[in-house]
Design a protein around this motif. Structure first.
Motif: not given
Length: 732
Positions: A605-606, A699-702, A707-710
């Motif tokens: 969902s995130l 833009e690079v999306i890790d 997920m860690r930020e959330h």
């Protein structure tokens, strides 16, 4: 004629074992203890064998044909004996290990028990060994530098000691030859390799080695006499065993690899080749139950069956009614077939050549009734995929050298049987691990010299194996209509082995791989329904591409209706899977599965919220393996449109097989992306460094950082959940 004894006479005559002086004593020790243990099995006393060597205990169990008056006690140190005193009392005790023998005996004597060592018993027979009685060389110890496959086997609770011993020694000597500088070293090592190949009955390798040996007249004379032995075998079998049927069980040979087996292709001129043959379950024992007892693992509670024989197998009775005996040859077969029907000298991972040689040994001794022989080929094409042609463990698809090795052994040994012997070449599952739907698609080819070659596209299940064998015993050609099905059933119970599940919990692997499932393969699709409630619906074209099972976020209305229809056909799971004591450890996996699925739903969902911010064709996924395919599959239908392609050096990566565009350079994508997603946890550090150097303009999306930020700190692949999901009390 005992061809094994004849070969041993030649080894002694030409002193082929000259570099392994312990060989003959080890051979004598094994022969004596085998007979001695079989005699113990007939006595009324109860015997307990104590050992720090698990392999010895398994060997004794096999030699005793699982006699009820014998048991084994494995200990890792002498102090453990204190907690086993109840088990020790009232039994006659034998210490069956070279390691710790003196310490174990003294502990037992000090505590008032009478005990003997099997090594003292051997010395009474004039047999003196300087290492474990089953060894004739010093074992290779597991070390990272050796790059062997030990670690996998040990992590699954199997002790590799004793398994593939000669093959590992062969590997070690090959490495020594590779680095030998002096000619005398090379000569000695080649002679050692020659003898080891003879020990493994790998005469294809023996001949290859001989061609590279200089000044080896005695070895050539040995080979000439061995060839004369082959000629005797061939003439004997051509005249006396032509009504036999041989079922070659080629464990883990996938349908997609059949075309690489040149010898099997040559036999096609007189074979029926099945293009749509499927196993019922990807496990050897339960496959046997389906073939011989027509019992499915889940619906018929086939997992409860312990033995196969006339009492529970109509096929077994049919074989006897046609005047045939049955003889199975494979280490795992001793667990499920009666002792009189199997060779209990074959170990779990004996090499292909050794298994086929033992089949010939039985054929040349059996001059009575005709027989159905079922030799099982395992180590070369099943994990650990290991042979004289290959040195390293390979967790991916079967490497071509392994297929070549099995093909060469089939050509050699099949050539000794005679053209009249009917044969089935089959596998019980493909090589891929359980997260691919290609695993049920198997090789099945039926050979008879009197038939014309043909192919069939009709769906065949191993449940109908009895019908094929019946027709062969009747002398009839295969009649397709007897087994034509609308679908082939697929099912398996939960993984229940505690050691295996401990490995899963320690490594936090994907949960669906270890859960019970039911399903079916149809003409165009494959459907799988898991006990956890998850469903998979894939096309057979995806099966052919070996695309992993992944849970899709969105389905079309038509697919939802199909799933509902197929779910009703496969039916619900029996209550026994929840109540049977056999699955007490599996229930922990069910709890973990519930937790993981809830977490993954939130994670997706995130990610879907994140991807929704981007326009169509604006995101590239870096690397195209399982991780990117799982990510792509779990995206909503709208967000799938955001993916413009995959960046991966391998054009045949999983995502490429699924139809996504794959390029090796981001600049080669048809649509220039705004963002590049790093999706692989395993390769994350490498991908971050690559991104720092090459993707400054994007833009690079890790996803793991996102997920860690959330609030989700993952230590493994995202579809395996977070650590706390697995904290369900499993007794590791």
């Amino acid at each position: 004629m005992d061809i094994d004894r004849e070969l041993e006479k030649l080894i002694e005559k030409y002193n082929i074992d000259r570099h392994y002086p312990a060989y003959r004593e080890s051979k004598r020790a094994c022969e004596f203890l085998h007979g001695w243990i079989q005699k113990l099995a007939d006595e009324k006393e109860k015997f307990l064998f104590i050992s720090m060597d698990e392999y010895v205990l398994r060997l004794i169990n096999i030699w005793g044909s699982k006699a009820s008056n014998m048991s084994g006690l494995y200990i890792s140190n002498v102090k453990e004996l204190e907690i086993h005193e109840e088990e020790i009392k009232g039994k006659k005790l034998y210490v069956a290990a070279m390691t710790g023998t003196i310490e174990i005996l003294h502990w037992l004597w000090r505590h008032g028990y009478h005990a003997e060592s099997v090594y003292d018993i051997l010395e009474n027979e004039g047999i003196y060994v300087q290492m474990e009685f089953y060894r004739f060389f010093c074992p290779i110890k597991d070390a990272e530098e050796l790059d062997l496959y030990f670690r996998l086997e040990e992590s699954l609770g199997r002790n590799p000691d004793g398994l593939t011993m000669t093959l590992l020694e062969y590997h070690y000597q090959k490495k020594r030859l590779e680095h030998a500088a002096e000619e005398r070293d090379k000569k000695r090592i080649r002679e050692k390799l020659f003898f080891l190949a003879v020990c493994m009955r790998n005469f294809v390798e023996v001949e290859r080695l001989l061609n590279g040996m200089k000044k080896a007249d005695d070895f050539r004379e040995f080979w000439d006499e061995v060839c004369a032995l082959f000629q005797f075998i061939k003439e004997f079998l051509h005249t006396r065993r032509q009504e036999d049927i041989v079922v070659y069980w080629l464990d883990a040979l996938a349908y997609k690899d059949a075309h690489k087996m040149d010898y099997l292709k040559e036999k096609a001129d007189h074979s029926v080749f099945f293009h749509r043959a499927y196993t019922t379950t990807p496990w050897t024992v339960t496959t046997c139950m389906a073939m011989f007892c027509r019992k499915l693992d889940v619906d018929d509670l086939g997992y409860r069956e312990k033995q196969i024989g006339p009492d529970n197998s109509a096929l077994f009775r049919d074989i006897e009614a046609h005047g045939y005996d049955i003889h199975v040859l494979g280490g795992i077969f001793v667990e499920i077939f009666e002792p009189e029907n199997c060779d209990n000298t074959i170990r779990y991972y004996d090499v292909c050549a050794e298994v086929l040689w033992k089949m010939l040994a039985h054929m040349t001794r059996d001059e009575g009734r005709k027989c159905v022989y079922m030799p099982k080929v395992s180590i070369e094409i099943h994990t650990p995929a290991y042979s004289v042609r290959k040195d390293k463990f390979d967790s991916g698809n079967i490497p071509d050298p392994q297929l070549e090795e099995v093909d060469a052994q089939l050509r050699f040994y099949d050539g000794l049987l005679g053209d009249g012997v009917k044969r089935i070449y089959m596998s019980d599952h493909g090589y891929s691990w359980m997260h691919t739907v290609n695993r049920p698609h198997i090789v099945f080819q039926v050979y008879c010299p009197e038939w014309s070659g043909r192919e069939t596209d009709k769906i065949f299940s191993l449940l109908d194996f009895d019908k094929i064998l019946h027709q062969m015993m009747e002398g009839e050609e295969i009649e397709d209509s007897l087994w034509d099905r609308e679908f082939a059933p697929l099912q398996s119970v939960d993984i229940y082995n505690k050691d295996f599940l401990a490995y899963v919990f320690q490594n936090k692997s994907g949960v669906e791989d270890y859960m019970a499932y039911k399903g079916m393969v149809m003409k165009e699709k494959c459907y799988i329904y898991y006990k956890s409630g998850a469903e998979v619906l894939v096309s057979l074209s995806d099966m052919a591409k070996d695309i992993p099972i992944a849970l899709h976020a969105d389905r079309s209305e038509r697919e939802r209706q199909e799933c509902e229809k197929f779910r009703k056909i496969v039916g619900e799971f029996p209550k026994e899977l929840e109540t049977d004591e056999k699955f007490k450890y599996s229930r922990y996996m069910s709890l973990a599965s519930e937790n993981v699925n809830k977490t993954v739903e939130k994670l997706m969902s995130l990610l879907n919220d994140k991807f929704a911010e981007y326009p169509d064709n604006s995101i590239a996924l870096r690397m195209g393996g399982n991780h990117s395919y799982h990510l792509y599959a779990m995206l909503s239908a709208g967000n799938k449109k955001k993916i413009c392609g995959i960046i991966d050096r391998n054009a045949d990566c999983v995502c490429g097989r699924a139809g996504l565009p794959v390029v090796s350079d981001v600049n080669d994508l048809e649509n220039r992306p705004e963002a590049i997603v790093l999706s692989s946890y395993l390769n994350l550090n490498m991908l971050k460094e690559e991104a720092r150097q090459q993707y400054a303009s994007w833009e690079v999306i890790d996803i793991y950082e996102y997920m860690r930020e959330h609030g989700y700190d993952l230590n493994t692949n995202f579809w395996c959940g977070i650590d706390s999901d697995w904290d369900v009390g499993f007794p590791i």
